[in-house]
Design a protein around this motif. Sequence first.
Motif, PDB file in Angstrom:
ATOM      1  N   LEU A 153       0.829  -1.205   0.000  1.00  0.00           N
ATOM      2  CA  LEU A 153       0.000   0.000   0.000  1.00  0.00           C
ATOM      3  C   LEU A 153       0.864   1.256   0.000  1.00  0.00           C
ATOM      4  N   MET A 154       1.958   1.237   0.751  1.00  0.00           N
ATOM      5  CA  MET A 154       2.871   2.386   0.755  1.00  0.00           C
ATOM      6  C   MET A 154       3.485   2.612  -0.612  1.00  0.00           C
ATOM      7  N   LEU A 155       3.896   1.534  -1.278  1.00  0.00           N
ATOM      8  CA  LEU A 155       4.508   1.666  -2.595  1.00  0.00           C
ATOM      9  C   LEU A 155       3.511   2.185  -3.626  1.00  0.00           C
ATOM     10  N   PHE A 156       2.282   1.672  -3.581  1.00  0.00           N
ATOM     11  CA  PHE A 156       1.252   2.173  -4.485  1.00  0.00           C
ATOM     12  C   PHE A 156       0.980   3.653  -4.226  1.00  0.00           C
ATOM     13  N   ALA A 157       0.890   4.020  -2.943  1.00  0.00           N
ATOM     14  CA  ALA A 157       0.623   5.422  -2.603  1.00  0.00           C
ATOM     15  C   ALA A 157       1.761   6.320  -3.068  1.00  0.00           C
ATOM     16  N   ASN A 158       2.994   5.853  -2.933  1.00  0.00           N
ATOM     17  CA  ASN A 158       4.129   6.652  -3.374  1.00  0.00           C
ATOM     18  C   ASN A 158       4.081   6.886  -4.889  1.00  0.00           C
ATOM     19  N   GLU A 159       3.758   5.845  -5.652  1.00  0.00           N
ATOM     20  CA  GLU A 159       3.636   5.996  -7.098  1.00  0.00           C
ATOM     21  C   GLU A 159       2.473   6.913  -7.470  1.00  0.00           C
ATOM     22  N   PHE A 160       1.394   6.813  -6.742  1.00  0.00           N
ATOM     23  CA  PHE A 160       0.241   7.675  -7.021  1.00  0.00           C
ATOM     24  C   PHE A 160       0.590   9.141  -6.799  1.00  0.00           C
ATOM     25  N   TYR A 161       1.241   9.436  -5.673  1.00  0.00           N
ATOM     26  CA  TYR A 161       1.608  10.826  -5.398  1.00  0.00           C
ATOM     27  C   TYR A 161       2.652  11.337  -6.388  1.00  0.00           C
ATOM     28  N   ALA A 162       3.517  10.450  -6.854  1.00  0.00           N
ATOM     29  CA  ALA A 162       4.557  10.873  -7.795  1.00  0.00           C
ATOM     30  C   ALA A 162       3.990  11.166  -9.172  1.00  0.00           C
ATOM     31  N   ARG A 163       2.984  10.397  -9.607  1.00  0.00           N
ATOM     32  CA  ARG A 163       2.482  10.519 -10.967  1.00  0.00           C
ATOM     33  C   ARG A 163       1.220  11.368 -11.083  1.00  0.00           C
ATOM     34  N   SER A 164       0.452  11.502 -10.019  1.00  0.00           N
ATOM     35  CA  SER A 164      -0.865  12.134 -10.141  1.00  0.00           C
ATOM     36  C   SER A 164      -1.060  13.365  -9.276  1.00  0.00           C
ATOM     37  N   THR A 165      -0.082  13.753  -8.485  1.00  0.00           N
ATOM     38  CA  THR A 165      -0.243  14.914  -7.607  1.00  0.00           C
ATOM     39  C   THR A 165       0.988  15.808  -7.711  1.00  0.00           C
ATOM     40  N   ASP A 166       0.897  16.938  -7.048  1.00  0.00           N
ATOM     41  CA  ASP A 166       2.000  17.901  -7.022  1.00  0.00           C
ATOM     42  C   ASP A 166       2.787  17.845  -5.716  1.00  0.00           C
ATOM     43  N   VAL A 167       2.677  16.750  -4.991  1.00  0.00           N
ATOM     44  CA  VAL A 167       3.413  16.601  -3.738  1.00  0.00           C
ATOM     45  C   VAL A 167       4.909  16.561  -4.039  1.00  0.00           C
ATOM     46  N   THR A 168       5.688  17.334  -3.300  1.00  0.00           N
ATOM     47  CA  THR A 168       7.128  17.401  -3.550  1.00  0.00           C
ATOM     48  C   THR A 168       7.799  16.094  -3.164  1.00  0.00           C
ATOM     49  N   SER A 169       8.971  15.879  -3.724  1.00  0.00           N
ATOM     50  CA  SER A 169       9.716  14.654  -3.441  1.00  0.00           C
ATOM     51  C   SER A 169      10.141  14.571  -1.980  1.00  0.00           C
ATOM     52  N   GLU A 170      10.273  15.706  -1.308  1.00  0.00           N
ATOM     53  CA  GLU A 170      10.644  15.685   0.112  1.00  0.00           C
ATOM     54  C   GLU A 170       9.482  15.225   0.983  1.00  0.00           C
ATOM     55  N   ASP A 171       8.265  15.644   0.651  1.00  0.00           N
ATOM     56  CA  ASP A 171       7.095  15.277   1.456  1.00  0.00           C
ATOM     57  C   ASP A 171       6.472  13.962   1.025  1.00  0.00           C
ATOM     58  N   ARG A 172       6.826  13.470  -0.154  1.00  0.00           N
ATOM     59  CA  ARG A 172       6.163  12.274  -0.694  1.00  0.00           C
ATOM     60  C   ARG A 172       6.326  11.047   0.198  1.00  0.00           C
ATOM     61  N   PRO A 173       7.522  10.761   0.747  1.00  0.00           N
ATOM     62  CA  PRO A 173       7.632   9.576   1.609  1.00  0.00           C
ATOM     63  C   PRO A 173       6.694   9.625   2.817  1.00  0.00           C
ATOM     64  N   LEU A 174       6.565  10.798   3.451  1.00  0.00           N
ATOM     65  CA  LEU A 174       5.658  10.906   4.598  1.00  0.00           C
ATOM     66  C   LEU A 174       4.221  10.658   4.169  1.00  0.00           C
ATOM     67  N   TYR A 175       3.811  11.263   3.055  1.00  0.00           N
ATOM     68  CA  TYR A 175       2.455  11.064   2.561  1.00  0.00           C
ATOM     69  C   TYR A 175       2.187   9.591   2.249  1.00  0.00           C
ATOM     70  N   ALA A 176       3.162   8.941   1.607  1.00  0.00           N
ATOM     71  CA  ALA A 176       2.973   7.539   1.230  1.00  0.00           C
ATOM     72  C   ALA A 176       2.903   6.636   2.459  1.00  0.00           C
ATOM     73  N   VAL A 177       3.768   6.879   3.437  1.00  0.00           N
ATOM     74  CA  VAL A 177       3.763   6.064   4.658  1.00  0.00           C
ATOM     75  C   VAL A 177       2.446   6.231   5.406  1.00  0.00           C
ATOM     76  N   VAL A 178       1.997   7.462   5.573  1.00  0.00           N
ATOM     77  CA  VAL A 178       0.749   7.709   6.299  1.00  0.00           C
ATOM     78  C   VAL A 178      -0.439   7.110   5.546  1.00  0.00           C
ATOM     79  N   THR A 179      -0.452   7.254   4.224  1.00  0.00           N
ATOM     80  CA  THR A 179      -1.560   6.699   3.445  1.00  0.00           C
ATOM     81  C   THR A 179      -1.621   5.180   3.576  1.00  0.00           C
ATOM     82  N   GLY A 180      -0.489   4.516   3.430  1.00  0.00           N
ATOM     83  CA  GLY A 180      -0.482   3.067   3.567  1.00  0.00           C
ATOM     84  C   GLY A 180      -0.900   2.607   4.953  1.00  0.00           C
ATOM     85  N   LEU A 181      -0.403   3.279   5.979  1.00  0.00           N
ATOM     86  CA  LEU A 181      -0.762   2.910   7.348  1.00  0.00           C
ATOM     87  C   LEU A 181      -2.239   3.162   7.621  1.00  0.00           C
ATOM     88  N   VAL A 182      -2.779   4.260   7.091  1.00  0.00           N
ATOM     89  CA  VAL A 182      -4.192   4.576   7.321  1.00  0.00           C
ATOM     90  C   VAL A 182      -5.094   3.547   6.655  1.00  0.00           C
TER      91      VAL A 182
END
Length: 300
Positions: free
Chosen positions: A118-147
């Motif tokens: 889930l974290m890996l999918f979320a990271n790819e989603f934020y990288a390809r479909s959103t404007d989340v910066t590369s610095e914040d992307r790992p936090l977003y992906a980790v929180v999304t997968g955990l949630v």
Amino acid sequence: MSSVLYDTPGPRAKRRNVLFSVVFTVLLALLLWWVWQTMDEKDQLTSALWKPFTESEAWTTYLLPGLENTLKAAALSMVIALPLGAVFGIARLSDHRWVRAVSGTVVEFFRSIPVLLLMLFANEFYARSTDVTSEDRPLYAVVTGLVLYNASVLAEVVRAGILSLPKGQTEAAYAIGLRKGQTMSSILLPQAVTAMLPAIVSQLVVIVKDTALGGVMLGFPELLNSRGTLAANYANVIPSFIVVAIMFIVLNFILTSFASWLERYLRRSKRSTGAVLGVDKVDDLNAAEVGGGFGSGASA
């Protein structure tokens, strides 16, 4: 003390239990001694490798920022996952079949996928479909997968906690005219919280530990990832692992201790005083009620 599942051991059983305890203790001591000797032979326990932990730089530059990111990701995940799990858990008890079907499908789907995936999918989603910066992307992906994962697990915890209550609670609420929503919010959920609390805290401990998956796979600078940077700079791999393991143990011990205290507090607050009234006290109460009834009738 005997019970349905356990009989008090006799003299032979007690001697056997003591023997097993002694043998286990000796074997554990030998294992620890072998580990200590092996590490000492490879110079992993020298004072030079532990010296960085006596200086503030190792803590302020690596360990404490990593611990802060771990707690941030875990807190965000729990704050979002707990109410989301409660909503889906209650939805699975709905009288409407389509609500139960939708919520059940969502819960079973995300509960069946590994949290790392889930974290890996979320990271790819934020990288390809959103404007989340590369610095914040790992936090977003980790929180999304955990949630997504833990909300589905907590939904089952909430559902099981509510179903564990006696049916008389619901029937009594309906008897005094409460609707299902009022019964759920005022009667069932407050009582189920105490039963659900140990499982909720256990899931919080899992969330804290699972943040390390984001550090390994996504470069999220949590505690374990920061340990790798520290070990690379000071060449103290084994001591850094030991220190970080102790930090995780202390953190999770604090969480479980607080949960145990909170559970005892909630149980005490819901417990009656247990005071037994004497006959004279009961007569006084009945007389007061009768008097109050006559008084109100007269005033009316």
